[in-house]
Design a protein around this motif. Structure first.
Motif, PDB file in Angstrom:
ATOM      1  N   UNK A 137      61.233 -10.543  28.046  1.00 40.39           N
ATOM      2  CA  UNK A 137      61.237 -11.484  26.931  1.00 40.39           C
ATOM      3  C   UNK A 137      62.177 -11.020  25.831  1.00 40.39           C
ATOM      4  N   UNK A 138      62.461  -9.726  25.776  1.00 44.22           N
ATOM      5  CA  UNK A 138      63.409  -9.252  24.764  1.00 44.22           C
ATOM      6  C   UNK A 138      64.793  -9.807  25.051  1.00 44.22           C
ATOM      7  N   UNK A 139      65.228  -9.685  26.302  1.00 47.89           N
ATOM      8  CA  UNK A 139      66.547 -10.211  26.661  1.00 47.89           C
ATOM      9  C   UNK A 139      66.579 -11.720  26.446  1.00 47.89           C
ATOM     10  N   UNK A 140      65.496 -12.389  26.839  1.00 49.44           N
ATOM     11  CA  UNK A 140      65.451 -13.839  26.647  1.00 49.44           C
ATOM     12  C   UNK A 140      65.531 -14.181  25.159  1.00 49.44           C
ATOM     13  N   UNK A 141      64.922 -13.341  24.333  1.00 49.74           N
ATOM     14  CA  UNK A 141      64.959 -13.642  22.899  1.00 49.74           C
ATOM     15  C   UNK A 141      66.400 -13.605  22.366  1.00 49.74           C
TER      16      UNK A 141
ATOM     17  N   UNK B  27      72.577 -17.334  30.175  1.00 55.72           N
ATOM     18  CA  UNK B  27      73.276 -16.103  30.572  1.00 55.72           C
ATOM     19  C   UNK B  27      74.730 -16.174  30.119  1.00 55.72           C
ATOM     20  N   UNK B  28      75.358 -17.320  30.407  1.00 55.18           N
ATOM     21  CA  UNK B  28      76.781 -17.457  30.120  1.00 55.18           C
ATOM     22  C   UNK B  28      77.040 -17.380  28.627  1.00 55.18           C
ATOM     23  N   UNK B  29      76.118 -17.923  27.840  1.00 52.54           N
ATOM     24  CA  UNK B  29      76.304 -17.878  26.394  1.00 52.54           C
ATOM     25  C   UNK B  29      76.330 -16.427  25.901  1.00 52.54           C
ATOM     26  N   UNK B 207      61.653  -3.601  32.283  1.00 55.84           N
ATOM     27  CA  UNK B 207      61.500  -4.588  31.213  1.00 55.84           C
ATOM     28  C   UNK B 207      60.445  -4.203  30.185  1.00 55.84           C
ATOM     29  N   UNK B 208      59.966  -2.984  30.238  1.00 58.27           N
ATOM     30  CA  UNK B 208      58.851  -2.586  29.386  1.00 58.27           C
ATOM     31  C   UNK B 208      59.308  -2.256  27.962  1.00 58.27           C
ATOM     32  N   UNK B 209      58.872  -3.046  27.016  1.00 61.52           N
ATOM     33  CA  UNK B 209      59.126  -2.731  25.603  1.00 61.52           C
ATOM     34  C   UNK B 209      57.819  -2.430  24.882  1.00 61.52           C
ATOM     35  N   UNK B 210      56.725  -2.917  25.494  1.00 59.85           N
ATOM     36  CA  UNK B 210      55.423  -2.824  24.852  1.00 59.85           C
ATOM     37  C   UNK B 210      54.981  -1.363  24.679  1.00 59.85           C
ATOM     38  N   UNK B 211      55.186  -0.551  25.731  1.00 59.85           N
ATOM     39  CA  UNK B 211      54.744   0.838  25.671  1.00 59.85           C
ATOM     40  C   UNK B 211      55.421   1.559  24.507  1.00 59.85           C
ATOM     41  N   UNK B 212      56.720   1.360  24.381  1.00 63.26           N
ATOM     42  CA  UNK B 212      57.439   2.036  23.302  1.00 63.26           C
ATOM     43  C   UNK B 212      57.005   1.495  21.944  1.00 63.26           C
ATOM     44  N   UNK B 213      56.780   0.187  21.885  1.00 65.49           N
ATOM     45  CA  UNK B 213      56.339  -0.423  20.634  1.00 65.49           C
ATOM     46  C   UNK B 213      55.040   0.212  20.155  1.00 65.49           C
ATOM     47  N   UNK B 214      54.134   0.485  21.099  1.00 68.98           N
ATOM     48  CA  UNK B 214      52.829   1.022  20.719  1.00 68.98           C
ATOM     49  C   UNK B 214      52.839   2.538  20.556  1.00 68.98           C
ATOM     50  N   UNK B 267      71.616  -4.198  29.053  1.00 71.56           N
ATOM     51  CA  UNK B 267      70.196  -3.967  29.341  1.00 71.56           C
ATOM     52  C   UNK B 267      69.718  -4.820  30.518  1.00 71.56           C
ATOM     53  N   UNK B 268      70.151  -6.082  30.556  1.00 69.70           N
ATOM     54  CA  UNK B 268      69.648  -6.983  31.595  1.00 69.70           C
ATOM     55  C   UNK B 268      70.376  -6.778  32.914  1.00 69.70           C
ATOM     56  N   UNK B 269      71.605  -6.311  32.848  1.00 68.31           N
ATOM     57  CA  UNK B 269      72.456  -6.215  34.028  1.00 68.31           C
ATOM     58  C   UNK B 269      71.810  -5.621  35.262  1.00 68.31           C
ATOM     59  N   UNK B 270      71.326  -4.395  35.188  1.00 67.55           N
ATOM     60  CA  UNK B 270      70.798  -3.761  36.398  1.00 67.55           C
ATOM     61  C   UNK B 270      69.715  -4.583  37.085  1.00 67.55           C
ATOM     62  N   UNK B 271      68.826  -5.175  36.317  1.00 65.22           N
ATOM     63  CA  UNK B 271      67.762  -5.971  36.914  1.00 65.22           C
ATOM     64  C   UNK B 271      68.360  -7.143  37.694  1.00 65.22           C
ATOM     65  N   UNK B 272      69.377  -7.744  37.110  1.00 68.73           N
ATOM     66  CA  UNK B 272      69.968  -8.915  37.748  1.00 68.73           C
ATOM     67  C   UNK B 272      70.739  -8.543  38.999  1.00 68.73           C
ATOM     68  N   UNK B 273      71.320  -7.356  39.002  1.00 67.61           N
ATOM     69  CA  UNK B 273      72.094  -6.942  40.168  1.00 67.61           C
ATOM     70  C   UNK B 273      71.164  -6.524  41.304  1.00 67.61           C
ATOM     71  N   UNK B 274      70.073  -5.857  40.951  1.00 70.16           N
ATOM     72  CA  UNK B 274      69.188  -5.308  41.976  1.00 70.16           C
ATOM     73  C   UNK B 274      68.450  -6.401  42.751  1.00 70.16           C
ATOM     74  N   UNK B 275      68.011  -7.433  42.038  1.00 70.37           N
ATOM     75  CA  UNK B 275      67.019  -8.307  42.641  1.00 70.37           C
ATOM     76  C   UNK B 275      67.488  -9.142  43.847  1.00 70.37           C
ATOM     77  N   UNK B 276      68.724  -9.669  43.872  1.00 69.75           N
ATOM     78  CA  UNK B 276      69.103 -10.435  45.064  1.00 69.75           C
ATOM     79  C   UNK B 276      69.035  -9.633  46.363  1.00 69.75           C
ATOM     80  N   UNK B 277      69.236  -8.307  46.261  1.00 67.48           N
ATOM     81  CA  UNK B 277      69.183  -7.481  47.464  1.00 67.48           C
ATOM     82  C   UNK B 277      67.770  -7.420  48.049  1.00 67.48           C
ATOM     83  N   UNK B 278      66.797  -7.582  47.192  1.00 64.84           N
ATOM     84  CA  UNK B 278      65.413  -7.494  47.652  1.00 64.84           C
ATOM     85  C   UNK B 278      64.865  -8.850  48.065  1.00 64.84           C
ATOM     86  N   UNK B 279      65.632  -9.894  47.774  1.00 60.80           N
ATOM     87  CA  UNK B 279      65.043 -11.224  47.887  1.00 60.80           C
ATOM     88  C   UNK B 279      64.541 -11.528  49.286  1.00 60.80           C
TER      89      UNK B 279
END
Lengths: 319, 293
Positions: A137-141, B27-29, B207-214, B267-279
């Motif tokens: 959701x951070x990236x989406x934000x 994404x493109x924006x 994608x974890x931000x919550x742990x660091x936030x807390x 930040x988002x890049x790696x997740x986007x690259x990894x996932x099609x390989x697992x699909x």
């Protein structure tokens, strides 16, 4: 099933030949379970003890057990505040919209995808539609900020070029239910449709062939074969989602709104309220109390809805 | 007849192509802004196509930002570690629960299951982790609480139960012990479900931000997503500066708008690259696991 039990007794017999061997196997299985059981105990069951904070006037320096009891004061404060109705309503209302629109669009996508004949095309479309699910959701934000930023946002530029009024979207509450619903669909529709698509794949092809012979058109087939065969799974997913209706997607409400106070009237939900009461206000007692209420109501809802879904389809449900 | 079929296929594919295009616009924006010139953004706002193609935002992210490198290392570390350990630990729970002769199977299943129904909530977990376990500001707070996801345990159990009994039988007759069966037989033949869960665990942690936030105050232990969240409000954090007037002055020169969006891509890049390989695994793994056993 009967065949299965017959097989099982056949299987156990050789091990049962020596009781020691069977006993050894039990011990081995228990030893495997030890680590996960311990982790669940520490991180899931121990916090349940902490629920007593809801009945205490919690002070950091006195700790959980040293803090004074205060009865139901934390609950009273919450119920007497205006927040109670507001956050409950927001949570239920927005989650309801997410569920209704979410299921509808996931169905549309699945049914349309089922009609696409080229396998490669199906795969490509699925990949693209699922991709948002894997973004935080951070990236989406950031993406949303790209559209809604009051200074540079694409939406305001667009409105301006058409000679229309521009807004500071992060302080314009009435736009947000729509924004949140759109985002929720964008992020989840691909993943949700996988389930329906899989259900469609299991429909007997002969039904469609028979319909073809009878001269049924595309929409007649969808109306009389596709949708009826999806009804059970639609009802079950709906029921299971309703079971979780008191639990909000914290990331969506916290990150996408940039925690903007001007939007709280519309976007403050139970989960953001719990977080803020704990973090910003520092009222541990009340935050725990609200979390406890949410947990109990949520549990009852899930149990009830599970019973209901099992009633409809004995194989469905979580347990 | 054939012609109309073809036409309807073309229409259908066009509709989907358009839908996919709409899905990709956000994404493109972000991508476009990250490759834009800062001054263009100041003058004209964000746009879908860069007016002047400019990579200086990325140059800035990678040159100046030790913070980013630290966060990358920390995030990759705990994501990979959690992925490996959690699959292992969850298999250690799922396998015994899939064996019909395990004594007390119902009770143990319920022990796990109940945590999906009810939890202590945010505050009790927070106090436990910070005051009693002293995991605040520690690398392990990212890993340990995330190791058992009960939902995935049951998904794995269902998958394990679906493998033919004969395999277990013959292994038991051959005198294999339960550990051998789990690690030598069950895990290797359960690739689709293992791959699916591994991917999901990795991405959940990535994608974890919550742990660091807390739980994390230490700048050097912050997760990538949390860093990203904070620089949306406060771009100077990227500078890794001690509070001082010289650096604060320099902070004013950051091409903030484009650097922010470049960070989002990084930040988002790696997740986007990894996932099609697992699909290919995970559509299979998901649908198999969701059928109740």
């Amino acid at each position: 099933m009967r065949l299965n039990t017959a097989k099982k007794t056949a299987m156990v017999r050789p091990t049962r030949a020596s009781r020691g061997a069977l006993h050894k196997n039990q011990l081995q299985l228990y030893s495997l379970l030890a680590v996960p059981v311990l982790l669940v105990f520490i991180f899931c069951y121990l916090p349940m003890v902490g629920i007593i904070i809801a009945f205490k006037d919690y002070r950091y320096n006195s700790g959980i057990f040293g803090s004074k009891w205060c009865g139901l004061k934390n609950f009273e404060f919450f119920f007497q505040s205006d927040d109670f109705l507001k956050i409950t309503w927001n949570t239920l209302y927005l989650n309801f919209l997410f569920i209704a629109f979410g299921i509808f669009f996931a169905l549309v996508v699945a049914i349309m995808l089922y009609d696409v004949k080229k396998r490669a095309a199906v795969k490509t479309f699925q990949t693209v539609l699922i991709t948002p699910y894997f973004l935080s959701w951070v990236v989406v934000s950031y993406m949303v900020y790209g559209f809604l930023s009051p200074q540079n946002g694409l939406l305001n530029s667009l409105l301006q070029s058409m000679g229309m009024e521009t807004f500071d979207w992060y302080s314009k509450p009435d736009a947000w239910p729509t924004i949140l619903v759109v985002l929720s669909i964008w992020k989840n529709v691909g993943m949700d449709s996988v389930l329906y698509y899989a259900a469609l794949m299991s429909i007997d092809d002969s039904l469609f062939e028979a319909a073809d012979l009878d001269g049924a058109g595309r929409f007649q087939k969808i109306l009389h074969i596709t949708i009826p065969s999806l009804v059970p799974i639609i009802i079950i997913t709906a029921i299971l989602k309703i079971g979780n209706i008191f639990r909000a997607d914290f990331g969506l409400f916290y990150q996408i709104t940039r925690d903007s106070g001007a939007l709280y009237d519309v976007t403050d939900v139970i989960d953001t309220y719990i977080f803020r009461t704990m973090r910003t206000v520092g009222n541990m007692g009340m935050s725990t109390a609200v979390g406890f209420l949410q947990g109990v109501v949520g549990m009852v809802m899930v149990i009830l809805t599970n019973k209901l879904s099992k009633h409809i389809d004995p194989d469905a449900g979580l347990f | 007849m054939k012609k109309t079929k073809n036409l309807s296929q073309i229409i259908l594919i066009t509709v989907f192509a358009l839908l996919c295009a709409v899905f990709l616009v956000p994404f493109l924006l972000v991508l476009s802004v990250s490759f834009s010139n800062e001054i263009d953004v100041m003058n004209y706002g964000y746009s879908m196509i860069p007016k002047h193609f400019d990579t200086s935002a990325y140059g800035y992210v990678f040159k100046n930002a030790k913070t980013v490198i630290d966060a990358y290392a920390v995030t990759f570390g705990f994501s990979a570690l959690t992925m490996v350990l959690s699959v292992l630990v969850m298999a250690m729970a799922a396998y015994p629960l899939s064996r019909s002769y395990l004594r007390g199977r119902k009770a143990i299943s319920f022990y796990f299951y109940f945590t999906m129904l009810f939890s202590g909530g945010m505050v009790p977990s927070y106090i436990l982790i910070t005051q009693y376990l002293h995991l605040g500001n520690s690398f392990w707070v990212y890993v340990l609480p995330a190791l058992v996801n009960v939902w995935y345990v049951f998904m794995m159990r269902t998958f394990f139960s679906g493998t033919p009994e004969e395999i277990y039988e013959s292994a038991l007759i051959d005198g294999a012990n339960e550990y051998t069966i789990l690690f030598r037989i069950v895990l290797p033949i359960s690739k689709p479900v293992i791959a699916t869960i591994a991917l999901f665990m990795f991405l959940a942690k990535w994608n974890d931000w919550m742990t660091a936030l807390l739980y994390i105050d230490n700048q050097r232990l912050v997760s990538l997503q949390y860093l990203l969240q904070r620089i949306l409000k406060n771009i100077e954090l990227l500078q890794n500066m001690q509070v001082g007037s010289v650096e604060a002055q320099a902070a004013a020169d950051i091409p903030a708008e484009t650097v922010r969006m470049a960070m989002a891509i990084v930040v988002a890049g790696p997740a986007l690259i990894v996932f099609p390989f697992f699909q290919k695994y995970f559509v299979k793994g998901l649908t198999v696991g969701s059928v109740k056993g």
